[in-house]
Design a protein around this motif. Sequence first.
Motif, PDB file in Angstrom:
ATOM      1  N   ILE A  34       0.894  -1.211  -0.198  1.00 18.55           N
ATOM      2  CA  ILE A  34      -0.007  -0.009  -0.010  1.00 18.55           C
ATOM      3  C   ILE A  34       0.816   1.295   0.076  1.00 18.55           C
ATOM      4  O   ILE A  34       1.825   1.396   0.738  1.00 18.55           O
ATOM      5  N   GLY A  35       0.604   2.169  -0.950  1.00 22.36           N
ATOM      6  CA  GLY A  35       1.396   3.652  -0.980  1.00 22.36           C
ATOM      7  C   GLY A  35       0.639   4.576  -1.112  1.00 22.36           C
ATOM      8  O   GLY A  35      -0.614   4.458  -1.307  1.00 22.36           O
ATOM      9  N   GLY A  36       1.279   5.625  -1.652  1.00 21.06           N
ATOM     10  CA  GLY A  36       0.643   6.903  -2.012  1.00 21.06           C
ATOM     11  C   GLY A  36       0.491   7.902  -0.767  1.00 21.06           C
ATOM     12  O   GLY A  36       0.363   7.651   0.322  1.00 21.06           O
ATOM     13  N   GLY A  37       0.837   9.078  -1.099  1.00 18.37           N
ATOM     14  CA  GLY A  37       1.039  10.287  -0.105  1.00 18.37           C
ATOM     15  C   GLY A  37      -0.189  10.446   0.669  1.00 18.37           C
ATOM     16  O   GLY A  37      -0.245  10.582   1.826  1.00 18.37           O
ATOM     17  N   GLY A  38      -1.464  10.455  -0.093  1.00 18.68           N
ATOM     18  CA  GLY A  38      -2.551  10.549   0.684  1.00 18.68           C
ATOM     19  C   GLY A  38      -2.942   9.461   1.680  1.00 18.68           C
ATOM     20  O   GLY A  38      -3.604   9.861   2.720  1.00 18.68           O
ATOM     21  N   THR A  39      -2.546   8.247   1.286  1.00 14.74           N
ATOM     22  CA  THR A  39      -2.955   7.045   2.093  1.00 14.74           C
ATOM     23  C   THR A  39      -2.240   7.331   3.421  1.00 14.74           C
ATOM     24  O   THR A  39      -2.595   7.009   4.513  1.00 14.74           O
ATOM     25  N   TYR A  40      -0.874   7.818   3.314  1.00 15.78           N
ATOM     26  CA  TYR A  40      -0.135   7.751   4.622  1.00 15.78           C
ATOM     27  C   TYR A  40      -0.403   9.027   5.444  1.00 15.78           C
ATOM     28  O   TYR A  40      -0.327   8.827   6.300  1.00 15.78           O
ATOM     29  N   ALA A  41      -0.684  10.188   4.685  1.00 12.80           N
ATOM     30  CA  ALA A  41      -1.331  11.235   5.259  1.00 12.80           C
ATOM     31  C   ALA A  41      -2.468  10.928   6.266  1.00 12.80           C
ATOM     32  O   ALA A  41      -2.687  11.269   7.219  1.00 12.80           O
ATOM     33  N   CYS A  42      -3.430  10.244   5.568  1.00 13.82           N
ATOM     34  CA  CYS A  42      -4.713   9.811   6.263  1.00 13.82           C
ATOM     35  C   CYS A  42      -4.073   9.060   7.689  1.00 13.82           C
ATOM     36  O   CYS A  42      -4.899   9.168   8.640  1.00 13.82           O
ATOM     37  N   ILE A  43      -3.251   8.078   7.548  1.00  8.23           N
ATOM     38  CA  ILE A  43      -3.030   7.083   8.589  1.00  8.23           C
ATOM     39  C   ILE A  43      -2.271   7.947   9.609  1.00  8.23           C
ATOM     40  O   ILE A  43      -2.621   7.941  10.916  1.00  8.23           O
ATOM     41  N   GLY A  44      -1.401   8.994   9.387  1.00  7.50           N
ATOM     42  CA  GLY A  44      -0.870   9.927  10.244  1.00  7.50           C
ATOM     43  C   GLY A  44      -1.890  10.570  10.934  1.00  7.50           C
ATOM     44  O   GLY A  44      -1.890  10.964  12.170  1.00  7.50           O
ATOM     45  N   ALA A  45      -3.245  11.158  10.286  1.00  9.79           N
ATOM     46  CA  ALA A  45      -4.142  11.782  11.126  1.00  9.79           C
ATOM     47  C   ALA A  45      -4.867  10.820  11.869  1.00  9.79           C
ATOM     48  O   ALA A  45      -5.344  11.193  12.986  1.00  9.79           O
ATOM     49  N   ARG A  46      -5.078   9.623  11.486  1.00  8.55           N
ATOM     50  CA  ARG A  46      -6.030   8.532  12.058  1.00  8.55           C
ATOM     51  C   ARG A  46      -5.097   8.414  13.580  1.00  8.55           C
ATOM     52  O   ARG A  46      -5.967   7.725  14.375  1.00  8.55           O
ATOM     53  N   VAL A  47      -3.930   8.263  13.735  1.00 10.31           N
ATOM     54  CA  VAL A  47      -3.185   8.062  14.868  1.00 10.31           C
ATOM     55  C   VAL A  47      -4.062   8.906  15.833  1.00 10.31           C
ATOM     56  O   VAL A  47      -3.939   8.311  17.038  1.00 10.31           O
ATOM     57  N   TRP A  48      -4.302   9.927  15.637  1.00  6.81           N
ATOM     58  CA  TRP A  48      -5.149  10.959  16.774  1.00  6.81           C
ATOM     59  C   TRP A  48      -6.525  11.234  16.693  1.00  6.81           C
ATOM     60  O   TRP A  48      -6.973  11.561  17.674  1.00  6.81           O
ATOM     61  N   LEU A  49      -7.089  10.743  15.534  1.00  6.70           N
ATOM     62  CA  LEU A  49      -8.493  11.013  15.148  1.00  6.70           C
ATOM     63  C   LEU A  49      -9.306   9.914  14.952  1.00  6.70           C
ATOM     64  O   LEU A  49      -8.615   8.665  14.814  1.00  6.70           O
ATOM     65  N   SER A  50     -10.726  10.041  15.250  1.00  4.17           N
ATOM     66  CA  SER A  50     -11.293   8.867  14.859  1.00  4.17           C
ATOM     67  C   SER A  50     -11.512   8.572  13.458  1.00  4.17           C
ATOM     68  O   SER A  50     -11.102   9.471  12.535  1.00  4.17           O
ATOM     69  N   ALA A  51     -11.833   7.425  12.770  1.00  3.40           N
ATOM     70  CA  ALA A  51     -12.108   7.121  11.430  1.00  3.40           C
ATOM     71  C   ALA A  51     -12.892   8.041  10.883  1.00  3.40           C
ATOM     72  O   ALA A  51     -12.384   8.465   9.681  1.00  3.40           O
TER      73      ALA A  51
END
Length: 334
Positions: A34-51
């Motif tokens: 799994i790749g893509g800058g958008g994917t990783y940005a979402c995961i970074g935000a998800r560490v602190w926020l709800s889905a």
Amino acid sequence: MPYFATLGMFIVDEFAFLDEAGNPTPTQPMAPQIGGGGTYACIGARVWLSASQVGMIIDRGSDFPPAMENKLAGFGQEMWFYRTQLSGTTRAINTYRGDHRSFDYITPRIRITPKDLQGTRLENSTTLHFICSPSRASTIMSEVQQMPGWNPTVIYEPIPDRCVPEELDALVQVLPQINILSPNAEEALGLLSLPLPPSKKLIEEAAHKFLELGVGPDGKGSVVIRSGSMGACVALKGLPTRWVPAFWTSKDEDKIVDVTGAGNSFLGGLAAGLLVADGDVYEASFHASVAASFVIEQTGLPNISLTSGATLWNGDRPERRLDELKKRQVEVDH
């Protein structure tokens, strides 16, 4: 209303390993990731926020690997807005030749624009993240301004291969519409024609030059230069430049497995941190550093699990890492 949306893409990453002469090496073949800058940005935000507070659009072809879809669903199915693409899922090849890595698309890119968010839950998200050339950033912001009532906090990540002096004029044109500008150290120096390799002194010089060029409405934006194991340089006009440490540093080589997506996840974590820290960019950067720490501990995305009501990432609590990082910074300050 969702808090974080990215215009970054989902990409199926494939890999090739060559020797200096360009011949395939006997390295064990690496499965697509799994790749893509958008994917990783979402995961970074998800560490602190709800889905439900995070999301992006994924263009999915009939070739979309079921295992990848299952992995993404584990972070929260509501994060991902799938669009059917008859042309197939976007794929790229990461070629490692000696110490050099190159990245090339092997299918057509399908760009996501602000208007694509209309009609989805992501419409009018509070924070908008995107990765592109300075020239395209102006096009994106023009589209945002054509959408009545939407005034998101904008986090702009310049695309690496367009961080060249020739793009500086285009960057200057769009900077007043950007709330947070965040290149990495090499990209920042490249845009400003400053010499490599990066040093803290040069990085701070670059941050101040960007501020002087007018980041944000009324020049009240911020510059966050991501600098690998050195940490992140945070600059706001009229305030002293401050550094936020990396959670894992060059002393933690056993913890640093693959830095792919680290910068993207840092910015997703930064966006989330702005909400948690009530808009304080410096405090938010600690959340960003912690988010990136989970991404670099393995190849591909980190693991998420629920234990006794707590959300764990790679078996650890983000809050614990945040406390540790802040204690570390207090010791440096004193």
